[in-house]
Design a protein around this motif. Structure first.
Motif, mmCIF file in Angstrom:
data_model
loop_
_atom_site.group_PDB
_atom_site.id
_atom_site.type_symbol
_atom_site.label_atom_id
_atom_site.label_comp_id
_atom_site.label_asym_id
_atom_site.label_seq_id
_atom_site.Cartn_x
_atom_site.Cartn_y
_atom_site.Cartn_z
ATOM 1 N N TYR A 9 8.118 45.515 5.453
ATOM 2 C CA TYR A 9 8.443 44.822 6.711
ATOM 3 C C TYR A 9 8.424 43.298 6.610
ATOM 4 O O TYR A 9 9.208 42.641 7.311
ATOM 5 N N PRO A 10 7.597 42.652 5.758
ATOM 6 C CA PRO A 10 7.702 41.190 5.692
ATOM 7 C C PRO A 10 9.065 40.709 5.197
ATOM 8 O O PRO A 10 9.474 39.582 5.476
ATOM 9 N N ALA A 11 9.780 41.584 4.476
ATOM 10 C CA ALA A 11 11.088 41.205 3.910
ATOM 11 C C ALA A 11 12.232 41.904 4.634
ATOM 12 O O ALA A 11 13.334 42.022 4.095
ATOM 13 N N TRP A 12 12.010 42.330 5.888
ATOM 14 C CA TRP A 12 12.990 43.135 6.613
ATOM 15 C C TRP A 12 14.369 42.480 6.692
ATOM 16 O O TRP A 12 15.402 43.155 6.669
ATOM 17 N N SER A 13 14.410 41.132 6.762
ATOM 18 C CA SER A 13 15.692 40.433 6.941
ATOM 19 C C SER A 13 16.599 40.560 5.722
ATOM 20 O O SER A 13 17.796 40.256 5.816
ATOM 21 N N ARG A 14 16.081 41.031 4.607
ATOM 22 C CA ARG A 14 16.914 41.176 3.409
ATOM 23 C C ARG A 14 18.020 42.217 3.616
ATOM 24 O O ARG A 14 19.036 42.186 2.929
ATOM 25 N N TYR A 15 17.816 43.131 4.547
ATOM 26 C CA TYR A 15 18.879 44.090 4.856
ATOM 27 C C TYR A 15 20.118 43.379 5.402
ATOM 28 O O TYR A 15 21.231 43.890 5.287
ATOM 29 N N TYR A 16 19.931 42.226 5.986
ATOM 30 C CA TYR A 16 21.040 41.495 6.613
ATOM 31 C C TYR A 16 21.454 40.285 5.787
ATOM 32 O O TYR A 16 22.057 39.347 6.301
ATOM 33 N N GLN A 17 21.144 40.332 4.496
ATOM 34 C CA GLN A 17 21.527 39.273 3.566
ATOM 35 C C GLN A 17 22.488 39.820 2.518
ATOM 36 O O GLN A 17 22.576 41.040 2.306
ATOM 37 N N VAL A 18 23.190 38.911 1.855
ATOM 38 C CA VAL A 18 24.099 39.281 0.761
ATOM 39 C C VAL A 18 23.300 39.311 -0.533
ATOM 40 O O VAL A 18 22.583 38.361 -0.855
ATOM 41 N N TRP A 19 23.401 40.407 -1.261
ATOM 42 C CA TRP A 19 22.694 40.570 -2.528
ATOM 43 C C TRP A 19 23.661 40.331 -3.690
ATOM 44 O O TRP A 19 24.822 40.733 -3.622
ATOM 45 N N ASP A 20 23.173 39.692 -4.746
ATOM 46 C CA ASP A 20 23.990 39.555 -5.955
ATOM 47 C C ASP A 20 24.285 40.934 -6.549
ATOM 48 O O ASP A 20 25.389 41.203 -7.011
ATOM 49 N N LYS A 21 23.258 41.806 -6.537
ATOM 50 C CA LYS A 21 23.418 43.174 -7.007
ATOM 51 C C LYS A 21 22.660 44.075 -6.051
ATOM 52 O O LYS A 21 21.445 43.976 -5.919
ATOM 53 N N SER A 22 23.364 44.947 -5.384
ATOM 54 C CA SER A 22 22.726 45.809 -4.389
ATOM 55 C C SER A 22 21.793 46.812 -5.062
ATOM 56 O O SER A 22 22.122 47.362 -6.126
ATOM 57 N N PRO A 23 20.635 47.069 -4.479
ATOM 58 C CA PRO A 23 19.719 48.075 -5.041
ATOM 59 C C PRO A 23 20.309 49.466 -4.917
ATOM 60 O O PRO A 23 21.123 49.731 -4.029
ATOM 61 N N ARG A 27 17.787 39.815 16.674
ATOM 62 C CA ARG A 27 18.857 40.789 16.835
ATOM 63 C C ARG A 27 20.009 40.572 15.855
ATOM 64 O O ARG A 27 21.177 40.444 16.243
ATOM 65 N N LYS A 28 19.658 40.523 14.569
ATOM 66 C CA LYS A 28 20.699 40.480 13.558
ATOM 67 C C LYS A 28 21.491 41.783 13.603
ATOM 68 O O LYS A 28 20.921 42.856 13.788
ATOM 69 N N VAL A 29 22.793 41.692 13.440
ATOM 70 C CA VAL A 29 23.646 42.871 13.510
ATOM 71 C C VAL A 29 24.546 42.934 12.286
ATOM 72 O O VAL A 29 24.685 41.949 11.541
ATOM 73 N N VAL A 30 25.133 44.094 12.091
ATOM 74 C CA VAL A 30 26.095 44.263 11.010
ATOM 75 C C VAL A 30 27.442 43.721 11.456
ATOM 76 O O VAL A 30 27.948 44.084 12.524
ATOM 77 N N VAL A 31 28.004 42.845 10.654
ATOM 78 C CA VAL A 31 29.293 42.217 10.955
ATOM 79 C C VAL A 31 30.291 42.631 9.887
ATOM 80 O O VAL A 31 30.010 42.540 8.683
ATOM 81 N N ALA A 32 31.447 43.094 10.303
ATOM 82 C CA ALA A 32 32.478 43.505 9.352
ATOM 83 C C ALA A 32 32.892 42.343 8.478
ATOM 84 O O ALA A 32 33.155 41.245 8.962
ATOM 85 N N GLY A 33 32.928 42.577 7.174
ATOM 86 C CA GLY A 33 33.330 41.550 6.225
ATOM 87 C C GLY A 33 32.217 40.637 5.789
ATOM 88 O O GLY A 33 32.445 39.722 4.990
ATOM 89 N N SER A 34 30.983 40.867 6.263
ATOM 90 C CA SER A 34 29.875 39.975 5.905
ATOM 91 C C SER A 34 29.327 40.251 4.508
ATOM 92 O O SER A 34 28.652 39.415 3.935
ATOM 93 N N ASN A 35 29.595 41.451 3.982
ATOM 94 C CA ASN A 35 29.165 41.844 2.642
ATOM 95 C C ASN A 35 27.648 41.901 2.508
ATOM 96 O O ASN A 35 27.112 41.795 1.411
ATOM 97 N N THR A 36 26.945 42.072 3.612
ATOM 98 C CA THR A 36 25.490 42.203 3.552
ATOM 99 C C THR A 36 25.110 43.603 3.078
ATOM 100 O O THR A 36 25.933 44.523 3.053
ATOM 101 N N LYS A 71 28.879 51.431 5.569
ATOM 102 C CA LYS A 71 30.120 51.942 4.986
ATOM 103 C C LYS A 71 29.894 53.240 4.226
ATOM 104 O O LYS A 71 30.742 54.146 4.246
ATOM 105 N N THR A 72 28.732 53.353 3.569
ATOM 106 C CA THR A 72 28.463 54.511 2.719
ATOM 107 C C THR A 72 27.939 55.697 3.503
ATOM 108 O O THR A 72 28.384 56.831 3.301
ATOM 109 N N TYR A 73 26.994 55.462 4.418
ATOM 110 C CA TYR A 73 26.255 56.568 5.019
ATOM 111 C C TYR A 73 26.619 56.850 6.483
ATOM 112 O O TYR A 73 26.284 57.909 6.990
ATOM 113 N N CYS A 74 27.266 55.928 7.142
ATOM 114 C CA CYS A 74 27.765 56.209 8.503
ATOM 115 C C CYS A 74 29.134 55.563 8.670
ATOM 116 O O CYS A 74 29.332 54.669 9.496
#
Length: 392
Positions: free
Chosen positions: A318-332, A350-359, A366-369
């Motif tokens: 949870y301290p790193a929760w915002s990483r879900y809404y960041q762009v990763w060099d290599k996705s886990p 209230r960070k949200v998923v934005v189309a084309g953000s590549n987060t 895209k993969t699971y829903c």
């Protein structure tokens, strides 16, 4: 009388009688076929039976066998757990009928909102895709008999979820849920308007009662499923020696869940966030087990309850929760995870998923829903684009 199940329209169940009946002088083709077999037998040792007649009899027997096999197959579909439901019409399945089928995946919405946001939709859709042979149930506090009939046409996410074959959406009626549990007396005495954390506390109570009564798996509405959970009786470690109550599963009438409900009432304090949630699960687990730190990706087990490694659901703490809404060099790859908790409670901005953000979150959607992504995320992007009339 033989009865088979058929789907009369998207989202509804009905029963159709397949017995023979007259309609004037007309008779169904099934009845004509069966009558043909019965009325034209050729006795095995009858001297007047020609080779042609014997061959015809064999063909009729084969066809009869195929016909009966087809009927048995139709009946078997009743137990295949392929569901589609639009809520709260009298001739549809009730919550009890669905829950009694067993192994439900249960989600709760204890706010009054009627439009599930994209993260809720993604959580439910991902579970429906991963657990295709199990009923996925979303209980909504704001849904009532009066509002249910119009929901399918009024809200995009509601319509999306209702169209999924194994997803059910029901009103959350707490007094009914708490019947025959220690929580009923508490519920009758508590004053929701005076509770500081009522949305969370009522959810903590409801999930315990539902899992105790019916069994299955409870998941928070910010959990994205990525592969099936193999364990039947389990708690999810949020970190070493500390249990979450955002994901857990037990068979019906499990003693641990009953003990949790009793402790919920005995040590109730609605002013302390989590006292009836993760802190409750942790203190009850400690009464059974000597909790130790996790090593690597191992799971712990005690009293036939699996205490699953934090990597199973909380690979991003949870301290790193915002990483879900960041762009990763290599996705886990999340190879050791069954589902991912996106920490919506921590998401104050209230960070949200934005189309084309590549987060990372966008990739998970895209993969699971993918239906949620296409219908709610991509379409929102297109709606936000300026039209020719908007350009000066």
């Amino acid at each position: 009388m033989l009865q088979t199940v058929w789907v009369s329209s998207p989202g509804s169940w009905a029963l159709q009688e397949s017995d023979c009946h007259h309609q004037g002088k007309k008779r169904s083709w099934k009845c004509r076929f069966v009558r043909t077999i019965i009325q034209h037998p050729c006795r095995r040792h009858a001297p007047k039976c020609s080779r042609r007649e014997r061959m015809l009899r064999k063909i009729q027997i084969c066809l009869c066998f195929c016909f009966v096999s087809g009927i048995l197959y139709e009946i078997s579909l009743l137990s295949s757990c392929v569901f589609s439901y639009l809520p709260m019409a009298q001739h549809y399945l009730t919550p009890e009928q669905v829950l009694n089928l067993g192994k439900s995946i249960i989600f709760l919405e204890t706010t009054e909102r009627l439009e599930p946001p994209p993260l809720v939709s993604c959580s439910v859709e991902s579970a429906a895709r991963i657990y295709q042979d199990r009923p996925i149930i979303l209980f909504m506090r704001g849904l009532t008999n009066e509002t249910a009939l119009d929901m399918n046409t009024s809200y995009a996410a509601f319509s999306l979820l209702s169209s999924m074959k194994n997803v059910f959406i029901f009103p959350l009626q707490m007094e009914t849920v708490f019947q025959e549990t220690p929580l009923l007396q508490w519920y009758n005495q508590v004053v929701p308007e005076q509770e500081k954390n009522w949305v969370h506390v009522s959810s903590d109570a409801s999930r315990l009662a539902l899992i105790w009564k019916y069994g299955g798996i409870y998941m928070d509405t910010d959990v994205i499923s990525i592969r099936p959970i193999p364990q039947q009786s389990f708690l999810a470690a949020q970190k070493s020696r500390f249990s979450s109550n955002g994901i857990f599963g037990f068979p019906a009438r499990h003693k641990f869940v009953w003990d949790c409900m009793e402790n919920f009432v005995l040590k109730y304090n609605g002013n302390i966030w989590g006292n009836q949630g993760p802190f409750l699960m942790t203190r009850m687990l400690k009464t059974l087990c000597n909790l130790t730190d996790f090593q690597g990706t191992e799971d712990h087990s005690c009293q036939n309850i699996s205490f699953l490694n934090p990597q199973r659901f909380y690979p991003i703490p949870y301290p790193a929760w915002s990483r879900y809404y960041q762009v990763w060099d290599k996705s886990p790859n999340f190879n050791h995870s069954y589902a991912l908790h996106l920490w919506n409670f921590m998401n104050r901005n209230r960070k949200v998923v934005v189309a084309g953000s590549n987060t990372l979150a966008e990739k998970l959607y895209k993969t699971y829903c993918p239906t949620t992504y296409e219908d709610l995320i991509q379409n929102a992007k297109h709606r936000d684009l300026p039209g020719p009339e908007d350009v000066e």
